[in-house]
Write a protein that holds these residues in place. Structure first.
Motif, PDB file in Angstrom:
ATOM      1  N   THR A 188       0.849  -1.196   0.000  1.00 53.31           N
ATOM      2  CA  THR A 188       0.000   0.000   0.000  1.00 53.31           C
ATOM      3  C   THR A 188       0.883   1.244   0.000  1.00 53.31           C
ATOM      4  N   ARG A 189       0.247   2.414  -0.258  1.00 55.43           N
ATOM      5  CA  ARG A 189       0.994   3.692  -0.187  1.00 55.43           C
ATOM      6  C   ARG A 189       1.648   3.853   1.182  1.00 55.43           C
ATOM      7  N   GLY A 190       0.882   3.530   2.213  1.00 55.01           N
ATOM      8  CA  GLY A 190       1.393   3.673   3.581  1.00 55.01           C
ATOM      9  C   GLY A 190       2.654   2.858   3.820  1.00 55.01           C
ATOM     10  N   GLU A 191       2.633   1.600   3.334  1.00 51.26           N
ATOM     11  CA  GLU A 191       3.814   0.732   3.502  1.00 51.26           C
ATOM     12  C   GLU A 191       5.006   1.311   2.753  1.00 51.26           C
ATOM     13  N   LEU A 192       4.758   1.852   1.545  1.00 55.69           N
ATOM     14  CA  LEU A 192       5.859   2.418   0.750  1.00 55.69           C
ATOM     15  C   LEU A 192       6.418   3.677   1.407  1.00 55.69           C
ATOM     16  N   VAL A 193       5.538   4.449   2.056  1.00 57.93           N
ATOM     17  CA  VAL A 193       6.001   5.643   2.789  1.00 57.93           C
ATOM     18  C   VAL A 193       6.948   5.204   3.916  1.00 57.93           C
ATOM     19  N   GLN A 194       6.538   4.152   4.635  1.00 58.93           N
ATOM     20  CA  GLN A 194       7.369   3.632   5.738  1.00 58.93           C
ATOM     21  C   GLN A 194       8.714   3.107   5.230  1.00 58.93           C
ATOM     22  N   LEU A 195       8.660   2.336   4.151  1.00 55.56           N
ATOM     23  CA  LEU A 195       9.879   1.707   3.618  1.00 55.56           C
ATOM     24  C   LEU A 195      10.876   2.723   3.072  1.00 55.56           C
ATOM     25  N   THR A 196      10.370   3.805   2.474  1.00 53.26           N
ATOM     26  CA  THR A 196      11.273   4.746   1.796  1.00 53.26           C
ATOM     27  C   THR A 196      11.610   5.963   2.636  1.00 53.26           C
ATOM     28  N   GLY A 197      10.725   6.295   3.598  1.00 51.29           N
ATOM     29  CA  GLY A 197      10.933   7.512   4.372  1.00 51.29           C
ATOM     30  C   GLY A 197      10.548   8.760   3.585  1.00 51.29           C
ATOM     31  N   LEU A 198       9.934   8.552   2.426  1.00 55.11           N
ATOM     32  CA  LEU A 198       9.520   9.695   1.606  1.00 55.11           C
ATOM     33  C   LEU A 198       8.158  10.210   2.065  1.00 55.11           C
ATOM     34  N   ALA A 199       7.846  11.443   1.699  1.00 53.39           N
ATOM     35  CA  ALA A 199       6.525  11.999   2.008  1.00 53.39           C
ATOM     36  C   ALA A 199       5.474  11.265   1.182  1.00 53.39           C
ATOM     37  N   ARG A 200       4.254  11.188   1.707  1.00 56.36           N
ATOM     38  CA  ARG A 200       3.166  10.487   1.021  1.00 56.36           C
ATOM     39  C   ARG A 200       2.923  11.069  -0.373  1.00 56.36           C
ATOM     40  N   SER A 201       2.995  12.400  -0.488  1.00 55.53           N
ATOM     41  CA  SER A 201       2.749  13.043  -1.789  1.00 55.53           C
ATOM     42  C   SER A 201       3.823  12.632  -2.814  1.00 55.53           C
ATOM     43  N   THR A 202       5.073  12.485  -2.333  1.00 55.20           N
ATOM     44  CA  THR A 202       6.174  12.086  -3.232  1.00 55.20           C
ATOM     45  C   THR A 202       5.977  10.645  -3.685  1.00 55.20           C
ATOM     46  N   VAL A 203       5.581   9.775  -2.738  1.00 49.68           N
ATOM     47  CA  VAL A 203       5.339   8.372  -3.087  1.00 49.68           C
ATOM     48  C   VAL A 203       4.221   8.292  -4.131  1.00 49.68           C
ATOM     49  N   SER A 204       3.164   9.055  -3.926  1.00 54.89           N
ATOM     50  CA  SER A 204       2.027   9.047  -4.864  1.00 54.89           C
ATOM     51  C   SER A 204       2.456   9.492  -6.256  1.00 54.89           C
ATOM     52  N   GLN A 205       3.268  10.555  -6.286  1.00 54.28           N
ATOM     53  CA  GLN A 205       3.768  11.090  -7.559  1.00 54.28           C
ATOM     54  C   GLN A 205       4.573  10.023  -8.306  1.00 54.28           C
ATOM     55  N   ARG A 206       5.454   9.320  -7.554  1.00 54.07           N
ATOM     56  CA  ARG A 206       6.306   8.305  -8.196  1.00 54.07           C
ATOM     57  C   ARG A 206       5.499   7.099  -8.636  1.00 54.07           C
ATOM     58  N   LEU A 207       4.499   6.728  -7.843  1.00 56.56           N
ATOM     59  CA  LEU A 207       3.622   5.618  -8.237  1.00 56.56           C
ATOM     60  C   LEU A 207       2.862   5.973  -9.513  1.00 56.56           C
ATOM     61  N   ASP A 208       2.377   7.236  -9.597  1.00 53.81           N
ATOM     62  CA  ASP A 208       1.662   7.680 -10.797  1.00 53.81           C
ATOM     63  C   ASP A 208       2.534   7.527 -12.035  1.00 53.81           C
ATOM     64  N   ALA A 209       3.810   7.922 -11.900  1.00 58.42           N
ATOM     65  CA  ALA A 209       4.738   7.820 -13.038  1.00 58.42           C
ATOM     66  C   ALA A 209       4.919   6.356 -13.445  1.00 58.42           C
TER      67      ALA A 209
END
Length: 391
Positions: free
Chosen positions: A26-47
């Protein structure tokens, strides 16, 4: 952005690498794993989703409430063309990004008919296989080719290959790439077999030696989970290590090479001299399986000779696993028994304490799987993905 210092290295490509282990997150898990902001994770997932590298799935294990969207690597978005070309036979496959073989074909193909004839045939065969798999050239992200001789990996060109007349310096990647419209990576056949076998044994093996015992003898070296090619791509050419006990002339011009004594061609020649019809390594194994004791003796003795060379390598390199592949390794226990017998008696106890010596898990498929691994690691490398997405 606060909380993101030091995490700029987790680009789009690195996010894909995290998802490539086959687990949906999930987005939440990826935020935890990367330490990135949720908005950044969302942007990268969109790409990644825009390029179809990643697909959204519904996370079944939602904690009540509405299911959270989970994201998974899209293994079927692209395919790899894979060819393992030997001295006399070839195996080709179309493989997806999760290393699933979609279609494959094994054929008799003499490498000494030269590069244009061989590669021209390959292009046609690849098109047929793609059609069988219901795919087309537009979905091909790359091709991987293994050749039975030394290859300069950076250029993909064969270098003075002893059994490949006309191939020396031939620009295989450019010639093939032009015709299939995708990047082409080329390596020595034993190296790609080592890559395939390492992928199958992954990820716990850090240091592995893969020995191919076929017509000749070669070895692929995985050091610290990476393929070790040496300065000119000649690392692992163990077939031409000298045996003190032998004065047999080798095709390389020297005497006493282990290949001239223990390779499949050498064993077939010994049997022919004794009046048995054996043309190559496959015939030797077939005879052994049919109960021919002379063939069985030769195979076990070949295992001992190879074990003698390997014992020195075990002391020097200290691998955690030795894997036997190639036609003669199909003889299973006979060749393994010979190899083990000598390695365990001649190597240092510390080096053999946890050493596994086994036959290849992938068998005939090691080469085509390894060629695909080589391509996928190149195409899905974080910096390559970053460039693709940016471009």
């Amino acid at each position: 952005m606060p909380g993101e210092t030091g995490h700029h290295s987790v680009g789009v490509g690195s996010l894909l690498t995290i998802l490539r282990d086959g687990q949906a997150r999930t987005r939440g898990e990826l935020v935890q794993l990367t330490g990135l902001a949720r908005s950044t994770v969302s942007q990268r997932l969109d790409a990644l989703m825009h390029h179809r590298w990643v697909v959204a799935t519904e996370d079944a294990i939602s904690s009540g409430g509405r299911p959270a969207a989970a994201f998974a690597f899209n293994e079927s978005v692209r395919v790899v063309l894979s060819a393992d070309l030997g001295a006399t036979h070839a195996r080709l496959a179309v493989i997806d990004l999760g290393m699933t073989v979609l279609v494959e074909r094994a054929v008799e193909l003499p490498i000494d008919q030269g590069p244009e004839a061989t590669l021209g045939w390959l292009v046609t065969a690849f098109q047929d296989l793609l059609e069988q798999a219901g795919r087309d050239l537009a979905q091909v992200c790359g091709a991987g080719v293994g050749l039975p001789g030394p290859v300069e990996h950076t250029t993909g060109q064969p270098v003075n290959p002893p059994i490949m007349p006309g191939w020396d310096g031939f620009p295989v990647p450019a010639w093939l790439g032009e015709r299939i419209g995708a990047p082409v990576l080329v390596d020595n056949d034993v190296n790609i077999m080592a890559l395939g076998e390492h992928w199958a044994a992954r990820p716990e093996v850090d240091h592995m030696i893969f020995i191919k015992i076929g017509t000749g003898i070669g070895c692929g070296i995985i050091s610290d989970r990476r393929l070790h090619r040496g300065a000119r791509g000649a690392a692992g050419d163990v077939g031409h290590i000298r045996l003190a006990s032998s004065d047999v002339l080798c095709r390389c011009g020297n005497v006493g090479c282990v290949e001239a004594v223990a390779g499949g061609a050498a064993m077939a020649a010994t049997l022919r001299a004794e009046g048995v019809d054996a043309r190559g390594s496959r015939d030797v194994v077939a005879l052994m399986r049919a109960g021919d004791t002379r063939a069985a003796q030769l195979i076990r003795q070949a295992g001992r000779e190879i074990g003698g060379v390997m014992a020195s390598i075990v002391n020097f390199f200290n691998p955690s696993a030795i894997v036997l592949g190639g036609d003669i390794a199909e003889a299973g226990e006979h060749v393994l028994a010979g190899v083990r017998e000598v390695i365990y008696s001649r190597s240092l106890p510390l080096a053999t304490q946890h050493l596994s010596i086994r036959a290849s898990e992938l068998g005939d498929r090691a080469g085509v799987i390894g060629a695909a691994v080589m391509v996928v690691e190149h195409v899905l490398a974080p910096d390559t993905i970053d460039r693709t997405v940016a471009g």
